[in-house]
Design a protein around this motif. Structure first.
Motif, PDB file in Angstrom:
ATOM      1  N   ARG A 270     -75.293  18.709 -42.019  1.00 10.88           N
ATOM      2  CA  ARG A 270     -75.536  17.660 -41.025  1.00 10.88           C
ATOM      3  C   ARG A 270     -74.556  16.496 -41.181  1.00 10.88           C
ATOM      4  N   GLY A 271     -73.745  16.510 -42.241  1.00 12.18           N
ATOM      5  CA  GLY A 271     -72.862  15.389 -42.541  1.00 12.18           C
ATOM      6  C   GLY A 271     -71.470  15.550 -41.972  1.00 12.18           C
ATOM      7  N   PRO A 272     -70.596  14.567 -42.229  1.00 11.59           N
ATOM      8  CA  PRO A 272     -69.237  14.580 -41.650  1.00 11.59           C
ATOM      9  C   PRO A 272     -68.325  15.632 -42.260  1.00 11.59           C
ATOM     10  N   ASN A 273     -68.653  16.120 -43.475  1.00 14.34           N
ATOM     11  CA  ASN A 273     -67.791  17.105 -44.137  1.00 14.34           C
ATOM     12  C   ASN A 273     -68.288  18.534 -43.971  1.00 14.34           C
ATOM     13  N   SER A 274     -69.103  18.758 -42.965  1.00 17.12           N
ATOM     14  CA  SER A 274     -69.635  20.096 -42.706  1.00 17.12           C
ATOM     15  C   SER A 274     -68.527  21.031 -42.233  1.00 17.12           C
ATOM     16  N   PRO A 275     -68.580  22.311 -42.634  1.00 21.72           N
ATOM     17  CA  PRO A 275     -67.602  23.280 -42.123  1.00 21.72           C
ATOM     18  C   PRO A 275     -67.871  23.679 -40.682  1.00 21.72           C
ATOM     19  N   LEU A 276     -69.037  23.325 -40.161  1.00 22.55           N
ATOM     20  CA  LEU A 276     -69.408  23.702 -38.801  1.00 22.55           C
ATOM     21  C   LEU A 276     -68.900  22.665 -37.800  1.00 22.55           C
ATOM     22  N   PRO A 277     -68.569  23.076 -36.592  1.00 20.60           N
ATOM     23  CA  PRO A 277     -68.020  22.147 -35.599  1.00 20.60           C
ATOM     24  C   PRO A 277     -69.029  21.113 -35.110  1.00 20.60           C
ATOM     25  N   GLU A 278     -70.328  21.429 -35.195  1.00 19.58           N
ATOM     26  CA  GLU A 278     -71.346  20.475 -34.784  1.00 19.58           C
ATOM     27  C   GLU A 278     -72.594  20.646 -35.643  1.00 19.58           C
ATOM     28  N   GLN A 279     -73.406  19.609 -35.666  1.00 23.49           N
ATOM     29  CA  GLN A 279     -74.600  19.616 -36.497  1.00 23.49           C
ATOM     30  C   GLN A 279     -75.587  20.682 -36.019  1.00 23.49           C
ATOM     31  N   PRO A 280     -76.099  21.524 -36.941  1.00 31.39           N
ATOM     32  CA  PRO A 280     -77.050  22.567 -36.520  1.00 31.39           C
ATOM     33  C   PRO A 280     -78.390  21.960 -36.111  1.00 31.39           C
ATOM     34  N   THR A 281     -79.068  22.626 -35.192  1.00 35.59           N
ATOM     35  CA  THR A 281     -80.389  22.188 -34.768  1.00 35.59           C
ATOM     36  C   THR A 281     -81.435  22.638 -35.796  1.00 35.59           C
ATOM     37  N   LEU A 282     -82.664  22.166 -35.623  1.00 35.68           N
ATOM     38  CA  LEU A 282     -83.755  22.563 -36.510  1.00 35.68           C
ATOM     39  C   LEU A 282     -83.947  24.081 -36.486  1.00 35.68           C
ATOM     40  N   GLN A 283     -83.872  24.679 -35.294  1.00 35.73           N
ATOM     41  CA  GLN A 283     -84.036  26.124 -35.176  1.00 35.73           C
ATOM     42  C   GLN A 283     -82.891  26.862 -35.876  1.00 35.73           C
ATOM     43  N   GLN A 284     -81.678  26.372 -35.735  1.00 36.32           N
ATOM     44  CA  GLN A 284     -80.537  27.016 -36.382  1.00 36.32           C
ATOM     45  C   GLN A 284     -80.627  26.914 -37.900  1.00 36.32           C
ATOM     46  N   GLU A 285     -81.107  25.777 -38.391  1.00 34.75           N
ATOM     47  CA  GLU A 285     -81.300  25.634 -39.829  1.00 34.75           C
ATOM     48  C   GLU A 285     -82.363  26.602 -40.337  1.00 34.75           C
TER      49      GLU A 285
END
Length: 471
Positions: free
Chosen positions: A46-61
């Protein structure tokens, strides 16, 4: 002190078996890291150094957490068909393939689908080890230390969780993932030096190799291990007089009883909420209202797990399986209920609970101690002990499949239940499951401590009277 002196004396005589059990169980340390990886990683995603392009949703987590357990459903379909053809050693070595693939994919991921596949691969590796390593240890161990050595599997899993909890908060996503990959690479040489089990070698007619392995494991001469080798030959000739088939699992009252007991306890292992707590430890510590730092809390929990796992091998053969199961499942029921009450008062009724903010962490610590002593290791010890040789792998695969199925359902929907009905409701559901496990353990679970396979079969088929479980 007398108890520890006896244990040390026993260890000096049987250190070779302890060493082989440790090498076999090292893979569970690697999979333990992959299972505990989500606890420190989800906040980082969920932070700025995530490898993902956008923050995952609750369902994705929730999918990131639960897909490892879903991947566990694949494992039995690999281990069961291959177990009688390639042996336990090669299956353990084969678990390295999905294990290392998972770390590689997690390390290079830039999107959710790749991360999902990594979690599925880790789940497959974990299930392969759950289905194979306890059987492997049960087949290389002497009867009197079989339970102690089988408990090593859970000990190494908990060391893996502790490493994930201790490294994760102090490094980046890539740092933790790289550590997991490097540690898992070490399992390649460790698993290569594992001997095949004497049972499988006798089953394949490789008697000289079986004798050699027994000599190495027991520290005895060829003549001294000959009676054990003869016993194995007689048992295999009796059990494999006909080709094994799935109907053998319900061919006798004892087989049906063994399967029912082990499937229920394997599912209870997951329905007690262990994967939920381990995957989402930091998040849960924050939600139930404890004031300690979530990262500090997870490290404390990991240390408790490992410390208790060190005690488990020394008590599991002393106290017995039945006593450990009913006492620990009763304790889990009580302490999960207390956490739910605390969360209800704090989160729903908004009562002032500042004087007892230590309670959730204390209850979770006791939960981990009790789980690690009984509900966690006992089901897999029983899987290795209760089934006839020709159906053991098939039964282990079924128990593993049901364990992972229960785990997937619960890890996938736990957060949804907590979000819709309150975290206290979710904990109370766990408490009810453990309460059912307590009743089951008292009423239906036989004691197998120190018994040979034939004695256990007599017990399951009511051909002998059950002794005192605490004896």
């Amino acid at each position: 002190m007398k108890f520890f002196d006896v244990f040390l004396k026993q260890f000096r005589l049987q250190w070779r078996q302890y060493l082989v059990a440790s090498l076999a169980s090292y893979g569970s340390l690697c999979t333990g890291m992959s299972m505990g990886w989500t606890s420190p990683v989800l906040p980082q995603l969920r932070g700025p150094n995530s490898p993902l392009p956008e923050q995952p949703t609750l369902q994705q987590e929730s999918w990131i957490g639960s897909l490892l357990v879903l991947g566990g459903l694949i494992g039995p379909f690999i281990t069961v068909p291959l177990s009688k053809h390639v042996g336990r050693r090669w299956l353990i070595m084969g678990s390295n393939v999905p294990l290392l693939l998972g770390w590689l994919l997690a390390g290079v991921t830039t999107n959710l689908p790749t991360l999902y596949v990594a979690r599925l691969a880790w789940g497959c590796a974990t299930a392969m080890q759950f289905a194979t390593v306890p059987i492997y240890i049960g087949e290389i161990a002497e009867d009197k230390i079989r339970g102690a050595l089988s408990a090593f599997f859970l000990l190494f899993i908990n060391i893996g969780f502790l490493l994930a909890y201790a490294i994760g908060p102090f490094t980046s996503y890539w740092g933790l993932t790289a550590c997991g990959g490097i540690i898992s690479l070490l399992y390649l040489p460790f698993s290569w030096y594992l001997p095949e089990t004497p049972f499988f070698l006798v089953f394949k007619g490789r008697l000289e190799e079986a004798s050699s392995v027994l000599q190495q494991l027991r520290g005895k001469t060829k003549d001294e291990v000959q009676p054990e080798l003869d016993s194995l030959q007689a048992m295999i000739a009796r059990e494999y007089e006909e080709e094994p088939k799935i109907s053998d699992l319900w061919a006798s009252r004892g087989s049906v009883k063994a399967l029912g007991i082990c499937v229920f306890l394997a599912m209870l292992l997951q329905l007690s909420g262990i994967d939920v707590l381990l995957f989402y430890m930091e998040e849960l510590l924050a939600k139930v209202g404890t004031k300690i730092s979530p990262s500090d809390g997870t490290i404390i929990m990991g240390v408790v797990q490992v410390a208790t796992s060190c005690v488990t091998p020394m008590v599991v053969d002393r106290l017995g399986r039945k006593l450990l199961m009913w006492t620990t499942s009763l304790g889990l029921t009580i302490f999960l209920t207390l956490i739910g009450v605390y969360a209800l008062l704090d989160n729903y009724y908004k009562y002032d609970v500042t004087s007892v903010t230590f309670l959730p962490l204390l209850c979770l610590i006791v939960y981990m101690i009790l789980f690690t002593l009984g509900v966690g290791p006992v089901p897999w010890i029983l899987v290795a002990e209760m089934f006839p040789l020709k159906t053991k792998c098939l039964a282990s695969g079924i128990c593993s499949f049901m364990c992972w199925l229960a785990g997937f359902i619960w890890t996938r929907f736990f957060r949804d239940v907590a979000a819709s009905y309150g975290i206290y409701t979710a904990f109370w559901i766990l408490a009810v499951c453990c309460g059912i496990g307590f009743i089951f353990s008292v009423a239906l679970l036989p004691e197998t401590k120190g018994k040979t396979f034939d004695e256990i079969q007599d017990l399951l088929n009511n051909r002998t009277k059950q002794g005192n479980p605490g004896a």
